[in-house]
Structures are given as C-alpha cells and as structure tokens.
Design an enzyme around this catalytic site. Structure first.
Site, PDB file in Angstrom:
ATOM      1  N   LYS A 149      26.302  45.725  47.806  1.00  0.00           N
ATOM      2  CA  LYS A 149      27.704  45.581  47.967  1.00  0.00           C
ATOM      3  C   LYS A 149      28.088  45.484  49.341  1.00  0.00           C
ATOM      4  O   LYS A 149      27.002  46.073  50.271  1.00  0.00           O
ATOM      5  CB  LYS A 149      28.352  47.174  47.634  1.00  0.00           C
ATOM      6  N   ARG A 197      26.822  50.245  33.022  1.00  0.00           N
ATOM      7  CA  ARG A 197      26.741  50.034  31.751  1.00  0.00           C
ATOM      8  C   ARG A 197      25.232  50.065  31.203  1.00  0.00           C
ATOM      9  O   ARG A 197      25.031  50.342  30.060  1.00  0.00           O
ATOM     10  CB  ARG A 197      27.245  48.399  31.289  1.00  0.00           C
TER      11      ARG A 197
HETATM   12  N1  BES Z   1      30.619  51.378  40.422  1.00  0.00           N
HETATM   13  C1  BES Z   1      31.119  50.178  40.308  1.00  0.00           C
HETATM   14  C2  BES Z   1      32.754  50.085  39.905  1.00  0.00           C
HETATM   15  C3  BES Z   1      33.699  50.828  40.764  1.00  0.00           C
HETATM   16  C4  BES Z   1      34.324  49.853  41.769  1.00  0.00           C
HETATM   17  C5  BES Z   1      34.066  51.937  40.766  1.00  0.00           C
HETATM   18  C6  BES Z   1      35.181  50.422  42.604  1.00  0.00           C
HETATM   19  C7  BES Z   1      34.905  52.561  41.621  1.00  0.00           C
HETATM   20  C8  BES Z   1      35.441  51.789  42.479  1.00  0.00           C
HETATM   21  C9  BES Z   1      30.520  49.498  39.203  1.00  0.00           C
HETATM   22  O1  BES Z   1      29.058  49.586  39.133  1.00  0.00           O
HETATM   23  C10 BES Z   1      30.531  47.694  39.782  1.00  0.00           C
HETATM   24  O2  BES Z   1      29.884  47.693  40.871  1.00  0.00           O
HETATM   25  N2  BES Z   1      30.805  46.964  38.933  1.00  0.00           N
HETATM   26  C11 BES Z   1      30.834  45.545  39.267  1.00  0.00           C
HETATM   27  C12 BES Z   1      30.417  45.049  38.050  1.00  0.00           C
HETATM   28  C13 BES Z   1      30.295  43.157  38.148  1.00  0.00           C
HETATM   29  C14 BES Z   1      29.147  43.336  39.072  1.00  0.00           C
HETATM   30  C15 BES Z   1      30.054  42.465  37.026  1.00  0.00           C
HETATM   31  C16 BES Z   1      32.405  45.288  39.473  1.00  0.00           C
HETATM   32  O3  BES Z   1      33.172  45.979  39.096  1.00  0.00           O
HETATM   33  O4  BES Z   1      32.560  44.505  40.481  1.00  0.00           O
HETATM   34 ZN    ZN Z   2      27.659  48.937  40.686  1.00  0.00          ZN
END
Ligand code: BES
Ligand code: ZN
Ligand code: ZN
Length: 492
Positions: free
Chosen positions: A270, A344
């Site tokens: 990230k 997931r």
């Molecule tokens: N933990 C994050 C989702 C999240 C984002 C929670 C902001 C709280 C605040 C999750 O693991 C994630 O990074 N999801 C990705 C999925 C994508 C790579 C398919 C997302 O939502 O961008």
């Molecule tokens: Zn994530």
C-alpha cells in the site's frame, strides 16, 4: 469506564449538565432542563429557548454548545429534527459527554445527562452513548492520563425497566470500549499471538470457552488462507475460537471476524497514506470477540461461537505472491489476485471452519474493502447476503443498536468476475463493485448455512476528528452493538 446511574432528577452537586435541543421545524425546543433551572436558565434572554437560539444552538444532531446556567455549566446537545431514535440518543448523549469532558481541568467531572428519554430502549441508547463519550484511549505513555469524567447521572423515570436498560447499555458500552482499545493498540503490541492472549484474558471468570490454533496447527490443519497471509510475518497467524453455550439455548449463531493485525498490503504494498491506519484491520475480530463477551455478560439464551482469523500481512522473503494458488480449509483452491486482498483469504478459512459447527446463522464482520467506503462513505457499514431474512434481521438489529448499516447486493456479475484459469476460484475481480466481488468470494466458503457479510471498512476507524458524535478519533467498536442485538433477536 465511569459509573452510571439512573436518577429522577440531576444531583445538586454537579460539574456539568447535558440537556437536549430539538429543531421542531417550528422553532427550537430545549428539553431535559430540570424544574429548578427552567425558571433561571436564560432569564435575561426571555427563557431557555430564546437563550439557546441566541447562542447559536440549532438542534442539529450532535451539535454541542457550552452555556452557563445557574452556577452549573450546561452543555446543550442537538437531538435532530424528528422524534429521537436509539441512533440519535446514542450519538447525542455521547457528543454531550465529550463536549463536557473538554471542560475538565485536573479533576474529573460529575456530569448529568438529561435528554428527556423515557422509554427503556432510548435510556439504554443514551447510557451507552454517554459512556462511549467518556471513553478515551489511555495510550502507551510514560505518565498516566487522568480521567475526564468521574461519574454520569442519567436522568429518566427511575423504574425497574429503566434501571435494567441502563445496566444493559453499560454492558454494551464496555464491550464497544474493549473493541476500541484493541483497535487502538498498535500492531507492534497487538499481533496474532498477543491478540489470542487477550481472548483468553477476556474469558477469565466467565463461562466462555477459548481455543487457539497456532501457526503450526493451522498449517497442519490445511488452513491455506491464514497460513499464506500470515507467512510473510515473523509473528505467525492464529485462529481464535470463543464459545458461549448456555443451558436451554435453542439457536446457534456463528460470528467470524477479520483479524489482520496490520495490513501493509504485502508484496502488493500500500502507499503510505493508505497504510498508516491499517492497525485497524482487525476491527472485525475485535467486534466478534467483544460481542460474544457482552452476550455472555447479558446471559442471552443463545449459543454463540466467535471466530477471530488473525494474521499480519507483510512483504518478506516468505510472503505469499499474487498468482499463488492456495488450498483453503475444506479443500477449495484459490488463485490469489492481489496480496492486499488478504482479508477474504483468512475469512474463507474461518468461514469454512465455522460451517462445521452447523450454526443456524453465520455472520462475518470485516474491514474488507476500500470499495465499501467508496460506495457508502465513512459512517455506514455494508451488509451483503443472498438471504433476505438475514439482511432484515441485521438491519433491525442495527436500528435497535443505533448503528448505520445499508444493504448491497451480491450480483451474478460479481460472481462471474471470480472465474480463474488455474484454480476453483480467483480471489479478486476488477475495481468496479469491489465490495460485491469480495462478498461473492466469501460465499464460496459458507456451504448452505444462512450467512451475511458485514463490511465495516468505513465506520471501523476515525482517522480525523469527529466532534459531533459519541466516537472520538481511532477505533470505534463498529458492529459490536449490532451483533449483540442480532443475538438478542435470534434468542427470542
Ligand atoms: N484492509 C483493506 C480494506 C480497507 C481499506 C479497510 C481502507 C479499511 C480502510 C483490504 O485488505 C484491502 O486492502 N482491500 C483491497 C482489495 C483489492 C486489492 C481487491 C481494496 O479494497 O483496495
Ligand atoms: Zn489488504
Ligand atoms: Zn485488509
């Protein structure tokens, strides 16, 4: 948490009195003023209403205005424009107490909350909100921070039903505060192993049972999601299982929470701004653990099994990769689309394991997708389920709990995006409708158990300021109160 007591009239010795203001559409109405103050408050202005209006009070929900009364500081808090519901009272009481806490010097304050609530469900919401407003994360500091609120007197008809409602509100507030504490703990202190220790601590002196699978047991047991996601960290994954099995329980509810103690994104790392708040990524696990303890404290006659799927998502030489194929608990294979879609994967293992307990309903809670925040904003959680009855049950529970949820669909389009060339299913689709594809993925692991997925990515954590709610910065304890209400509903 400070003690809270239901009283007919505010005590004489008081540092701050919190009263309500409603925008009736036909002018302002100040409610909850005790008789003794009604005559003197705003005397020079022509009465309480005129005084409050002159001082800029509008009655907007959660708005707070500190005024001076007859020797007591009065905080006027907005109750909104309609008949207050649990959401309004929870929020207003908490915003009022937070505003009062700001008036504290070195000594903690005695406050009274008088918002003209009479019905037990409203008194419960006000008690809960007031206690949450008094919450502050102690932090990790060399010197202890003094408390701001010493005690809370909640004004209402002092009947048995009201007293019981206030007690229930205190149990729920304690659970929410516990979840908030866990979320606020940084990831160098709260990681899968220490989180499991906290779960054992949680069960001490209760009739809750706790089992923990460690990284070796998870690998040996075929938990391919937890093992892959946790494999990049020196702090191995854990699956925590907490059970509440009271005598005479008819229904069985299983709760599964995402417990990513830190989500760096892994190899699909990230950017800094998106990573900074990711100690919050175990908020789902915190919610299910706190909820099962509250359900036990309330003695609800329903069997509840809570699972916390815990891992730390870091990039390293042992980290899993995009395009890896994982064999999940139960045998299904998954092509990993993106290492930042780790939640997931740990949830899939825990859901598959939870179905083995044959629950009557299965509800999972996760800070799963940024897409849920794009869809619903920062304060509304998403509920996704093919089971309309369960969606209704969650929505009703959320209404009673005073939390904001909204349904999103699981569409054929979302399901179709998960086709893999190399495995049974792919973990990700594209950017569009990301909250829906995430739910469609989880659906593969719930067998035929009635299931609902709660995406709390938006409301789980407050990064900036939130002046007019019961919630300060940091973890919010989102979904705890709704889960307890859901259990209460299913126990009936
Ligand atoms: N933990 C994050 C989702 C999240 C984002 C929670 C902001 C709280 C605040 C999750 O693991 C994630 O990074 N999801 C990705 C999925 C994508 C790579 C398919 C997302 O939502 O961008
Ligand atoms: Zn994530
Ligand atoms: Zn995550």
């Amino acid at each position: 948490m400070p003690p809270i007591e239901l009283v007919k009239t505010p005590p004489k010795q008081l540092d701050a009195l919190i009263v309500g203001a409603r925008d009736t559409g036909d002018g302002l109405a100040v409610v909850g003023l005790p008789d003794a103050l009604t005559k003197t408050f705003g005397k020079g202005f022509g009465g309480p209403q005129a005084y409050a209006a002159a001082m800029g009070v509008t009655g907007k929900l959660g708005e707070t205005t500190a005024l001076s009364g007859d020797g007591v500081r009065v905080v006027v808090v907005g109750l909104g424009d309609a008949e207050p519901d649990p959401y309004d009272l929870r929020r207003a009481a908490g915003a009022g107490v937070r505003a009062a806490a700001k008036l504290a010097g070195s000594d903690p304050l005695d406050v009274a909350v008088s918002l003209d609530a009479t019905e037990p469900e409203l008194l419960r919401a006000a008690a809960e909100g007031a206690l949450l407003g008094a919450y502050g994360f102690a932090g990790i500091r060399s010197e202890e921070q003094p408390a701001k609120i010493a005690r809370i007197s909640l004004v209402g008809p002092a009947r048995a039903a009201g007293t019981e409602a206030v007690r229930e509100g205190a149990v729920i507030a304690e659970a929410v505060a516990r979840a908030r504490d866990w979320v606020n703990l940084p990831a160098n202190l709260l990681y899968p192993e220490t989180f499991a220790a906290q779960a054992k601590e949680l069960a001490k002196g209760t009739k809750l049972g706790v089992e923990v699978l460690d990284d070796k047991q998870l690998a040996a047991g075929g938990y391919g999601g937890l093992t892959a996601v946790g494999g990049g960290s020196s702090r191995g994954p854990r699956l925590i299982r907490v059970t509440w099995a009271p005598r005479g329980a008819k229904a069985h509810l299983a709760l599964v929470g995402k417990g990513i103690t830190f989500d760096s994104g892994g190899l699909d790392i990230k950017p800094p701004d998106a990573m900074y708040t990711m100690k919050c990524d175990m908020a789902g696990a915190a919610a299910v653990l706190a909820a099962v303890r509250a359900i036990a404290d309330l003695g609800l006659k329903i069997k509840v099994t809570a699972y916390a799927a815990c891992a730390e998502n870091l990039p390293s030489a042992t980290a899993y990769r995009p395009s890896d194929v994982l064999t999940m608990y139960g045998g299904k294979t998954v092509e990993n689309g993106n290492t930042d879609a780790e939640g997931r994967l740990v949830m899939a293992d825990a859901l598959a394991r939870a179905t083995e307990d044959s629950p009557d309903a299965l509800v999972d809670v996760a800070t799963l997708t940024g897409a849920a925040m794009i869809a619903l904003g920062d304060s509304v959680a998403a509920v996704l389920s093919p089971d309309e009855e369960l969606v209704d049950a969650v929505m009703d529970a959320a209404d009673a709990a005073g939390e904001l949820f909204w349904p999103l669909p699981i569409t054929e389009e979302a399901r179709d995006k998960l086709t893999s060339q190399v495995a049974d299913v792919k973990s990700t689709g594209d950017r569009a409708g990301g909250a829906l594809t995430a739910a469609a993925f989880l659906e593969h692991f719930v067998a035929d158990v009635p299931w609902a997925h709660l995406d709390i990515a938006g409301p789980a954590f407050v990064g900036g300021k939130s002046p007019d709610t019961h919630i300060g910065p940091g973890g919010t304890g989102a979904a705890v109160a709704t889960l307890v209400e859901l259990a209460r509903g299913l126990a009936r």
